[in-house]
Design a protein around this motif. Structure first.
Motif, mmCIF file in Angstrom:
data_model
loop_
_atom_site.group_PDB
_atom_site.id
_atom_site.type_symbol
_atom_site.label_atom_id
_atom_site.label_comp_id
_atom_site.label_asym_id
_atom_site.label_seq_id
_atom_site.Cartn_x
_atom_site.Cartn_y
_atom_site.Cartn_z
ATOM 1 N N LEU A 395 27.718 -79.298 9.404
ATOM 2 C CA LEU A 395 26.643 -80.279 9.353
ATOM 3 C C LEU A 395 25.707 -79.950 8.198
ATOM 4 C CD1 LEU A 395 25.887 -80.556 13.170
ATOM 5 C CD2 LEU A 395 27.287 -82.067 11.760
ATOM 6 N N TYR A 396 25.699 -78.706 7.774
ATOM 7 C CA TYR A 396 24.986 -78.237 6.585
ATOM 8 C C TYR A 396 25.948 -77.372 5.783
ATOM 9 C CZ TYR A 396 20.614 -79.482 9.013
ATOM 10 O OH TYR A 396 19.612 -80.139 9.676
ATOM 11 N N GLU A 397 25.631 -77.199 4.497
ATOM 12 C CA GLU A 397 26.412 -76.316 3.637
ATOM 13 C C GLU A 397 25.607 -75.051 3.353
ATOM 14 O OE1 GLU A 397 29.429 -76.827 3.178
ATOM 15 O OE2 GLU A 397 29.955 -78.579 1.961
ATOM 16 N N PRO A 398 26.224 -73.865 3.464
ATOM 17 C CA PRO A 398 25.490 -72.644 3.106
ATOM 18 C C PRO A 398 25.252 -72.564 1.608
ATOM 19 C CG PRO A 398 27.788 -72.134 3.572
ATOM 20 C CD PRO A 398 27.601 -73.587 3.897
ATOM 21 N N GLN A 399 24.136 -71.952 1.249
ATOM 22 C CA GLN A 399 23.862 -71.774 -0.182
ATOM 23 C C GLN A 399 24.712 -70.664 -0.799
ATOM 24 O OE1 GLN A 399 21.061 -72.096 1.969
ATOM 25 N NE2 GLN A 399 20.626 -74.194 1.364
ATOM 26 N N GLN A 400 25.226 -69.770 0.051
ATOM 27 C CA GLN A 400 26.036 -68.642 -0.435
ATOM 28 C C GLN A 400 27.009 -68.236 0.656
ATOM 29 O OE1 GLN A 400 23.865 -65.225 -2.136
ATOM 30 N NE2 GLN A 400 25.251 -63.874 -1.003
ATOM 31 N N GLY A 401 28.166 -67.742 0.252
ATOM 32 C CA GLY A 401 29.134 -67.216 1.204
ATOM 33 C C GLY A 401 30.157 -68.250 1.653
ATOM 34 N N ARG A 402 31.042 -67.792 2.545
ATOM 35 C CA ARG A 402 32.123 -68.642 3.041
ATOM 36 C C ARG A 402 32.180 -68.563 4.561
ATOM 37 N NH1 ARG A 402 37.665 -66.907 1.018
ATOM 38 N NH2 ARG A 402 36.894 -64.903 1.811
ATOM 39 N N ILE A 403 32.702 -69.642 5.144
ATOM 40 C CA ILE A 403 32.987 -69.672 6.578
ATOM 41 C C ILE A 403 34.464 -70.024 6.722
ATOM 42 C CG2 ILE A 403 32.428 -70.715 8.801
ATOM 43 C CD1 ILE A 403 29.686 -71.434 7.639
ATOM 44 N N LEU A 404 35.216 -69.154 7.394
ATOM 45 C CA LEU A 404 36.660 -69.324 7.522
ATOM 46 C C LEU A 404 37.026 -69.641 8.964
ATOM 47 C CD1 LEU A 404 37.804 -66.203 5.432
ATOM 48 C CD2 LEU A 404 37.315 -68.502 4.603
ATOM 49 N N LEU A 405 37.921 -70.596 9.119
ATOM 50 C CA LEU A 405 38.500 -70.908 10.425
ATOM 51 C C LEU A 405 39.997 -70.686 10.317
ATOM 52 C CD1 LEU A 405 38.195 -71.952 13.316
ATOM 53 C CD2 LEU A 405 38.413 -74.275 12.427
ATOM 54 N N ASP A 406 40.483 -69.676 11.039
ATOM 55 C CA ASP A 406 41.898 -69.277 10.953
ATOM 56 C C ASP A 406 42.304 -69.003 9.508
ATOM 57 O OD1 ASP A 406 42.507 -69.337 13.706
ATOM 58 O OD2 ASP A 406 42.657 -71.513 13.641
ATOM 59 N N GLY A 407 41.421 -68.313 8.796
ATOM 60 C CA GLY A 407 41.722 -67.874 7.440
ATOM 61 C C GLY A 407 41.541 -68.912 6.356
ATOM 62 N N VAL A 408 41.104 -70.118 6.702
ATOM 63 C CA VAL A 408 40.932 -71.194 5.724
ATOM 64 C C VAL A 408 39.445 -71.521 5.599
ATOM 65 C CG1 VAL A 408 41.519 -73.562 5.109
ATOM 66 C CG2 VAL A 408 43.193 -72.134 6.301
ATOM 67 N N ASP A 409 38.966 -71.591 4.364
ATOM 68 C CA ASP A 409 37.578 -72.000 4.137
ATOM 69 C C ASP A 409 37.381 -73.399 4.705
ATOM 70 O OD1 ASP A 409 35.077 -72.828 3.068
ATOM 71 O OD2 ASP A 409 35.334 -71.489 1.353
ATOM 72 N N ILE A 410 36.361 -73.554 5.543
ATOM 73 C CA ILE A 410 36.175 -74.859 6.203
ATOM 74 C C ILE A 410 35.898 -75.965 5.191
ATOM 75 C CG2 ILE A 410 35.393 -73.821 8.365
ATOM 76 C CD1 ILE A 410 32.539 -74.551 7.576
ATOM 77 N N ARG A 411 35.427 -75.625 3.986
ATOM 78 C CA ARG A 411 35.212 -76.645 2.962
ATOM 79 C C ARG A 411 36.521 -77.189 2.415
ATOM 80 N NH1 ARG A 411 30.806 -73.071 -0.256
ATOM 81 N NH2 ARG A 411 32.425 -71.559 0.267
ATOM 82 N N ASP A 412 37.615 -76.445 2.631
ATOM 83 C CA ASP A 412 38.926 -76.903 2.176
ATOM 84 C C ASP A 412 39.679 -77.660 3.259
ATOM 85 O OD1 ASP A 412 38.515 -75.740 -0.286
ATOM 86 O OD2 ASP A 412 39.387 -73.814 0.323
ATOM 87 N N LEU A 413 39.059 -77.813 4.409
ATOM 88 C CA LEU A 413 39.691 -78.554 5.500
ATOM 89 C C LEU A 413 39.151 -79.978 5.542
ATOM 90 C CD1 LEU A 413 39.482 -75.915 8.370
ATOM 91 C CD2 LEU A 413 41.550 -76.660 7.189
ATOM 92 N N PRO A 414 40.001 -80.962 5.855
ATOM 93 C CA PRO A 414 39.460 -82.301 6.116
ATOM 94 C C PRO A 414 38.441 -82.225 7.249
ATOM 95 C CG PRO A 414 41.860 -82.366 5.943
ATOM 96 C CD PRO A 414 41.471 -80.919 5.978
ATOM 97 N N ILE A 415 37.322 -82.918 7.073
ATOM 98 C CA ILE A 415 36.259 -82.846 8.072
ATOM 99 C C ILE A 415 36.767 -83.302 9.439
ATOM 100 C CG2 ILE A 415 34.011 -83.795 8.723
ATOM 101 C CD1 ILE A 415 33.266 -83.827 5.808
ATOM 102 N N THR A 416 37.631 -84.317 9.457
ATOM 103 C CA THR A 416 38.181 -84.794 10.727
ATOM 104 C C THR A 416 38.963 -83.695 11.423
ATOM 105 O OG1 THR A 416 38.345 -87.035 9.841
ATOM 106 C CG2 THR A 416 39.644 -86.540 11.796
ATOM 107 N N THR A 417 39.773 -82.950 10.671
ATOM 108 C CA THR A 417 40.563 -81.852 11.244
ATOM 109 C C THR A 417 39.659 -80.748 11.760
ATOM 110 O OG1 THR A 417 42.374 -82.349 9.718
ATOM 111 C CG2 THR A 417 42.383 -80.183 10.774
ATOM 112 N N LEU A 418 38.660 -80.380 10.957
ATOM 113 C CA LEU A 418 37.741 -79.311 11.349
ATOM 114 C C LEU A 418 37.052 -79.638 12.659
ATOM 115 C CD1 LEU A 418 36.023 -76.740 10.803
ATOM 116 C CD2 LEU A 418 34.474 -78.224 9.502
ATOM 117 N N ARG A 419 36.458 -80.816 12.733
ATOM 118 C CA ARG A 419 35.658 -81.142 13.909
ATOM 119 C C ARG A 419 36.525 -81.475 15.126
ATOM 120 N NH1 ARG A 419 31.095 -84.362 10.347
ATOM 121 N NH2 ARG A 419 30.226 -82.462 9.422
ATOM 122 N N LYS A 420 37.780 -81.781 14.877
ATOM 123 C CA LYS A 420 38.690 -81.970 16.003
ATOM 124 C C LYS A 420 38.995 -80.642 16.672
ATOM 125 C CE LYS A 420 43.193 -83.937 17.244
ATOM 126 N NZ LYS A 420 44.428 -84.579 16.731
#
Length: 587
Positions: A395-420
């Protein structure tokens, strides 16, 4: 940005109706011709009655026959104009409504796509004004302004051409008044534009104040704020009235100026034309024609000024709508990786975040939540617990760093897939107006039998049996006909329907009584089975059951471990737990 560039934004919305628009534009010339020929016919009637020079085909006819022919032509011109005007008005109004309907839908979609950061700083009332009043002003502009302005210009050109053909001296006398008058009208309209923008801003503030007071009506009444809030609303309303008065001044000035010039032009035609008639240099029929032309010459300009008022209001609306469209979409769906494992591992890698540059919320936060692990986030108010959830849901983007879900940066995931893959239960549950079933399914489609089974597994049957129509019971706005605990039960159920790999609960049991909470905790065991769970809670009973407890303070991870381990360490968690046991604080 110039007005021309702003108007170009409307072109894609007009392309779908280009045939209707082209037809409406084609009608401009015959409409103007039907209007401009009427003074000529009246002038010929006078000429026939006085025996003056008339059109050649009239001179070969008897007076009564000539008069009947002219009256018939005049009636035909009037009826022809009325028919064309009605058709054009229908076409233009329908195009305007279709344009604004599509524009309003796009604005709504764009507003939903904007990040919470934009909505945090934008009052709801101001946003509603953009989607309602501003779009309606644009509809008025297009319905009676844009095509009308072109029609007025065409009418002026046709009348000017006929006047020069009939009597060039009087025609030049009247036409020389047009350039300075037009310049003066445009100058006043530019000032009107600035005043109208202020009106729109004050109206936005008025709507924002009204919406805020209606949403907080319970607090207003409980703390007896009716009088004070009414006085504040009155002050805002006074500013709006003052801004409107500014536009009234310019509008009335333009109308009075055109009326005065129009009467002066008629007087001038009478003076000059009368002397020419007396000198037998011109017939009375021609003078009558020019008196009518003097009135009609300023009618388009008067209408042009009125439409310019609408046009300026519409340009103001286009400007404000354009400002909303220009808002940058912070959360961009890159969607490079569509495949996502469903284990549920979550990693925060050196994440920094701040809602405002001078107030950091998370500082170099590093978290590793293993797949299937149940983790509790604990910390004082303002430590960043809820912010962690918002960043994970993107819902917000961090100014620094990464957030990974199962080893994938959430910014590289389709938003629909992430929130599903994320199931979130917030402290303040929002329910839409509609049935209970609609609020449970939202973006998922499940057979009715499966929906009923999940509700039974989660222990919702007692609640559904109390409702008059069960799953089909209509809910009021924000679920106003349910208690807070009942709304929270429905929120957990709709998350379970999504079958997420990561379950997030932000104070999900805060409004539940002990009995309801115990029932939900028992039923949640099935939902949490083999799923990662991130729980924000202030109750020891909820926190103790977690596999691991993460303690945050001022946006940093300061402690982690099980309940017993952290109690033995005697740190921040131990202090908070001890205070809660004494009933002096919450975790």
């Amino acid at each position: 940005m110039s007005d021309l560039k702003r108007l170009r934004r409307l072109l894609p919305y007009l392309r779908r109706d280009r045939r209707r628009l082209f037809t409406a534009l084609l009608l401009l010339l015959p409409l103007s011709g039907a209007l401009a020929v009427q003074p000529l016919l009246v002038g010929q009637v006078i000429a026939v009655l006085r025996g003056e020079n008339a059109w050649g085909w009239l001179q070969a006819m008897e007076q009564s026959a000539a008069l009947q022919s002219l009256i018939g032509l005049l009636l035909a011109a009037v009826l022809f104009r009325l028919a064309l005007q009605g058709s054009q008005s229908f076409l233009v109004q329908s195009i305007g409504q279709r344009l604004t309907a599509r524009l309003r839908v796009d604005l709504f979609r764009h507003s939903l796509d904007l990040s919470l950061r934009f909505h945090d700083r934008t009052p709801v009332g101001k946003l509603l004004t953009r989607l309602t009043s501003d779009v309606d002003a644009l509809a008025e502009v297009f319905g009676s302004g844009a095509i009308g302005v072109l029609g007025d210009v065409v009418t002026l050109l046709v009348i000017a051409t006929l006047m020069l053909t009939v009597e060039w001296r009087l025609a030049l006398l009247l036409l020389l008044l047009q350039p300075p008058l037009t310049w003066l009208v445009i100058t006043l309209q530019q000032r009107y534009r600035k005043a109208n923008y202020r009106v729109r801003e004050e109206l936005s503030q008025l709507n924002a104040d009204l919406q805020e007071n209606l949403q907080g009506l319970e607090v207003v009444q409980m703390f007896r704020r009716e009088r004070l809030n009414s006085e504040r609303f009155g002050s805002t309303n006074a500013l709006y009235r003052k801004a409107v008065n500014g536009t009234i001044f310019f509008d009335s000035s333009i109308s009075a100026l055109l009326e005065w010039v129009s009467l002066a032009a008629v007087a001038l035609v009478l003076a000059v034309g009368g002397s020419l008639v007396s000198a037998e240099a011109m017939g009375l029929g021609v003078l009558t024609t020019f008196i009518l032309y003097a009135q009609r010459l300023f009618d388009p300009l008067r209408q042009l000024a009125e439409r310019f008022t609408q046009f300026q209001a519409g340009l103001t609306a286009v400007e404000r709508i354009g400002e909303l469209f220009d808002e940058h979409q912070e959360i961009v769906d890159r969607g490079r990786s569509s495949s996502l494992q469903t284990q549920g591992e979550v990693i925060f890698d050196d994440v920094c975040f701040a809602y405002r540059p001078d107030e950091p919320i998370l500082q170099n936060l590093n978290l590793h939540i293993r797949a299937g692990e149940h983790v509790a986030l604990v910390g004082p108010t303002g430590s960043g617990k809820s912010t962690v959830i918002r960043l994970l849901c993107r819902l917000y983007e961090p100014q620094q760093g990464r957030i990974l879900l199962d080893g994938v940066d959430i910014r590289d995931l389709p938003i629909t897939t992430l929130r599903k893959r994320l199931g979130v239960v917030l402290q303040d549950t929002f329910l839409f107006s509609g049935s209970v079933a609609d609020n449970l399914m939202l973006d998922t489609q499940r057979p009715r039998a499966e929906l009923e089974q999940i509700c039974a597994d989660l222990g919702l049957n007692p609640l559904l049996q109390r409702l008059p129509q069960g799953l089909d019971t209509p809910l009021r706005e924000r679920g106003g006909n349910l208690s807070s605990g009942e709304r929270q039960l429905l929120a957990v159920a709709r998350v379970a329907l999504r079958d997420p790999s990561v379950l997030v609960m932000d104070e999900a049991t805060a409004f539940m009584d002990p009995s309801t909470e115990a029932t939900l905790q028992r039923d949640l065991e099935r939902v949490l089975n083999r799923r990662t769970a991130i729980v924000i809670a202030h109750r020891l009973a909820t926190v103790e059951a977690s596999d691991r407890i993460l303690v945050l303070k001022r946006g940093r991870l300061v402690e982690e471990g099980t309940h017993q381990e952290l109690r033995r360490q005697g740190g921040l968690y131990a202090q908070l737990a001890e205070l809660q046991e004494r009933g002096l604080a919450s975790l």
